[in-house]
Design an enzyme around this catalytic site. Structure first.
Site, PDB file in Angstrom:
ATOM      1  N   CYS A  99      -9.412  -1.981   3.106  1.00  0.00           N
ATOM      2  CA  CYS A  99      -8.627  -0.826   2.657  1.00  0.00           C
ATOM      3  C   CYS A  99      -9.002  -0.398   1.225  1.00  0.00           C
ATOM      4  O   CYS A  99     -10.091   0.081   0.992  1.00  0.00           O
ATOM      5  CB  CYS A  99      -7.140  -1.128   2.807  1.00  0.00           C
ATOM      6  SG  CYS A  99      -6.084   0.337   2.699  1.00  0.00           S
ATOM      7  N   LEU A 100      -8.101  -0.575   0.255  1.00  0.00           N
ATOM      8  CA  LEU A 100      -8.412  -0.200  -1.130  1.00  0.00           C
ATOM      9  C   LEU A 100      -9.619  -0.968  -1.642  1.00  0.00           C
ATOM     10  O   LEU A 100     -10.460  -0.427  -2.360  1.00  0.00           O
ATOM     11  CB  LEU A 100      -7.200  -0.440  -2.038  1.00  0.00           C
ATOM     12  CG  LEU A 100      -7.386  -0.065  -3.512  1.00  0.00           C
ATOM     13  CD1 LEU A 100      -7.576   1.436  -3.686  1.00  0.00           C
ATOM     14  CD2 LEU A 100      -6.196  -0.547  -4.352  1.00  0.00           C
ATOM     15  N   SER A 113       0.812  -1.215   0.000  1.00  0.00           N
ATOM     16  CA  SER A 113       0.000   0.000   0.000  1.00  0.00           C
ATOM     17  C   SER A 113       0.848   1.270   0.000  1.00  0.00           C
ATOM     18  O   SER A 113       0.321   2.363  -0.251  1.00  0.00           O
ATOM     19  CB  SER A 113      -0.938   0.016   1.218  1.00  0.00           C
ATOM     20  OG  SER A 113      -1.884  -1.029   1.144  1.00  0.00           O
ATOM     21  N   HIS A 129      -6.959  -2.385   8.907  1.00  0.00           N
ATOM     22  CA  HIS A 129      -6.353  -3.674   8.569  1.00  0.00           C
ATOM     23  C   HIS A 129      -6.545  -4.700   9.686  1.00  0.00           C
ATOM     24  O   HIS A 129      -5.748  -4.753  10.631  1.00  0.00           O
ATOM     25  CB  HIS A 129      -4.854  -3.493   8.290  1.00  0.00           C
ATOM     26  CG  HIS A 129      -4.572  -2.763   7.027  1.00  0.00           C
ATOM     27  ND1 HIS A 129      -4.283  -3.395   5.842  1.00  0.00           N
ATOM     28  CD2 HIS A 129      -4.573  -1.439   6.751  1.00  0.00           C
ATOM     29  CE1 HIS A 129      -4.098  -2.494   4.896  1.00  0.00           C
ATOM     30  NE2 HIS A 129      -4.280  -1.296   5.421  1.00  0.00           N
ATOM     31  N   GLU A 182      -5.922  -7.774   9.523  1.00  0.00           N
ATOM     32  CA  GLU A 182      -4.802  -8.741   9.486  1.00  0.00           C
ATOM     33  C   GLU A 182      -3.589  -8.217  10.239  1.00  0.00           C
ATOM     34  O   GLU A 182      -2.677  -8.984  10.560  1.00  0.00           O
ATOM     35  CB  GLU A 182      -4.430  -9.060   8.040  1.00  0.00           C
ATOM     36  CG  GLU A 182      -3.552  -8.043   7.330  1.00  0.00           C
ATOM     37  CD  GLU A 182      -4.277  -6.783   6.907  1.00  0.00           C
ATOM     38  OE1 GLU A 182      -3.603  -5.856   6.416  1.00  0.00           O
ATOM     39  OE2 GLU A 182      -5.515  -6.705   7.053  1.00  0.00           O
ATOM     40  N   GLY A 192      -4.368  -2.170  -0.941  1.00  0.00           N
ATOM     41  CA  GLY A 192      -3.529  -1.803  -2.072  1.00  0.00           C
ATOM     42  C   GLY A 192      -3.237  -0.310  -2.057  1.00  0.00           C
ATOM     43  O   GLY A 192      -3.765   0.434  -1.226  1.00  0.00           O
ATOM     44  N   GLY A 232      -2.589   3.757  -3.751  1.00  0.00           N
ATOM     45  CA  GLY A 232      -3.042   4.725  -4.730  1.00  0.00           C
ATOM     46  C   GLY A 232      -4.486   5.176  -4.604  1.00  0.00           C
ATOM     47  O   GLY A 232      -5.202   4.838  -3.661  1.00  0.00           O
TER      48      GLY A 232
END
Length: 358
Positions: free
Chosen positions: A246-247, A45, A331, A333, A218, A220
């Protein structure tokens, strides 16, 4: 060897070079984690970004390959206050300095990272350069300002599919820059995880009859991934349980017609409180994102906020109504921790429940 950090607002910080002496231009963000620098360096990321660590001493336990979240680092550069020259840890494979040399990542130490953090907090994420050449600022400022973080998912995704785990629950993990620990957490819960390239078509996933789908983290701007968002839209119209991180969480929202926006300086660290709106309970989470879902664009007939950030009230999770689809911005994880929200992987397994294919 002297090194220089030049920010696009004209600030220049002089320090000492470590790692590679390569010159880089990237976006700069700060991370408030006290530990887990190996995980930070190898988190996909961060592609296109350099990281300023607010904790003053970095490198004191060296680098263990087992802590890597991917095969190699994705950060462009690393900014720290003090480098520990000697790592002390029985798990260590090499020093942080040697690791960065091996992976051609430039670093600068001996700078006031708290001052740099204050600048980013006040003015927002900004571009910068790490170099060992003493430039006049005006020589490089236009070049620094012109940098843009683009095309990062293509850089981070896997080339071909592969499997992790040998359980009887078949999960498709779409890799937009997935951290290794996502697949590990699923495998620990009895899943056979097939990690798929970001370009995988929805039709292929549907035809393979997976029990559940995980959309990964990820790098961007989520809105630039137009083709991927269209495939997610198709997947979300099926009855296959979907969990996104997330992304993946952001692109899932875009697939439902919601909008995203860039935060001033992002959330990067392992100490961000999030509140479950269903229970009122607060958890400490790991976060690494510059974009969030715009609250006012959420169609309340389609989805409702699930978690919010306690610090700034931004959306941290979504629950899609009348569907087995949930997502979180943080996150669960979380490697190297905290592990407060790891239970969400159990929630995903429960979502799969009666949908398991024989």
């Amino acid at each position: 060897m002297k090194a220089y950090l030049i920010l696009e607002d004209g600030h220049v910080f002089e320090g000492e070079s470590f790692g590679s002496d390569k010159e880089i231009i990237s976006e700069f963000v700060f991370n408030t984690s006290m530990t887990g620098y190996t995980e930070v360096l190898t988190d996909p990321s961060y592609a296109g970004q350099s990281v300023v660590m607010t904790y003053p001493l970095i490198g004191n336990y060296g680098v263990s390959y087992k802590d890597q979240e991917s095969n190699h680092p994705f950060v462009e550069g690393f900014v720290i206050h003090e480098l520990s020259r000697i790592g002390s840890n029985f798990r260590m494979h090499m020093s942080l300095n040697d690791y960065m040399i091996e992976n051609n990542i430039p670093g600068i130490q001996g700078v006031d990272t708290r001052a740099i953090t204050k600048i980013i907090r006040m003015h927002g994420c900004m571009n910068g350069m790490i170099t060992t050449h003493k430039y006049q600022v005006h020589e490089v400022l236009d070049k620094i300002k012109a940098f843009k973080v683009t095309g990062t998912v293509e850089r981070c995704t896997c080339d071909t599919s592969y499997k992790i785990g040998n359980g009887n629950i078949r999960v498709a993990l779409l890799d937009f820059g997935a951290k290794r620990n996502i697949a590990k957490e699923l495998a620990k819960r009895g899943c056979e995880v097939t990690v798929l390239p970001a370009s995988t078509k929805a039709k292929t996933i549907i035809n393979d009859h997976y029990d559940g789908i995980m959309l990964s983290n990820g790098p961007g701007d989520p809105s630039e991934n137009i083709e991927i968002i269209e495939e997610i839209k198709i997947l979300s119209q099926t009855d296959i349980p979907i969990f996104a991180i997330c992304l993946g969480h952001q692109m899932l929202a875009l697939a439902h017609g919601f909008e995203t926006e860039k935060l001033k300086f992002g959330h990067h660290g392992a100490n961000h409180p999030v509140k479950d709106l269903n229970t009122g309970r607060v958890y400490i989470s790991t976060q690494n994102h510059n974009y969030v879902i715009k609250d006012h664009t959420i169609d309340k007939n389609i989805a409702k906020p699930w978690f919010i950030n306690v610090n700034d009230g931004t959306i941290e999770g979504m629950d899609y109504l009348n569907k087995r689809i949930k997502s979180v911005q943080f996150h669960p994880e979380a490697s190297a921790g905290p592990h407060d929200t790891a239970y969400l992987f159990d929630e995903f397994i429960k979502m799969i429940g009666g949908n398991k294919n024989a």
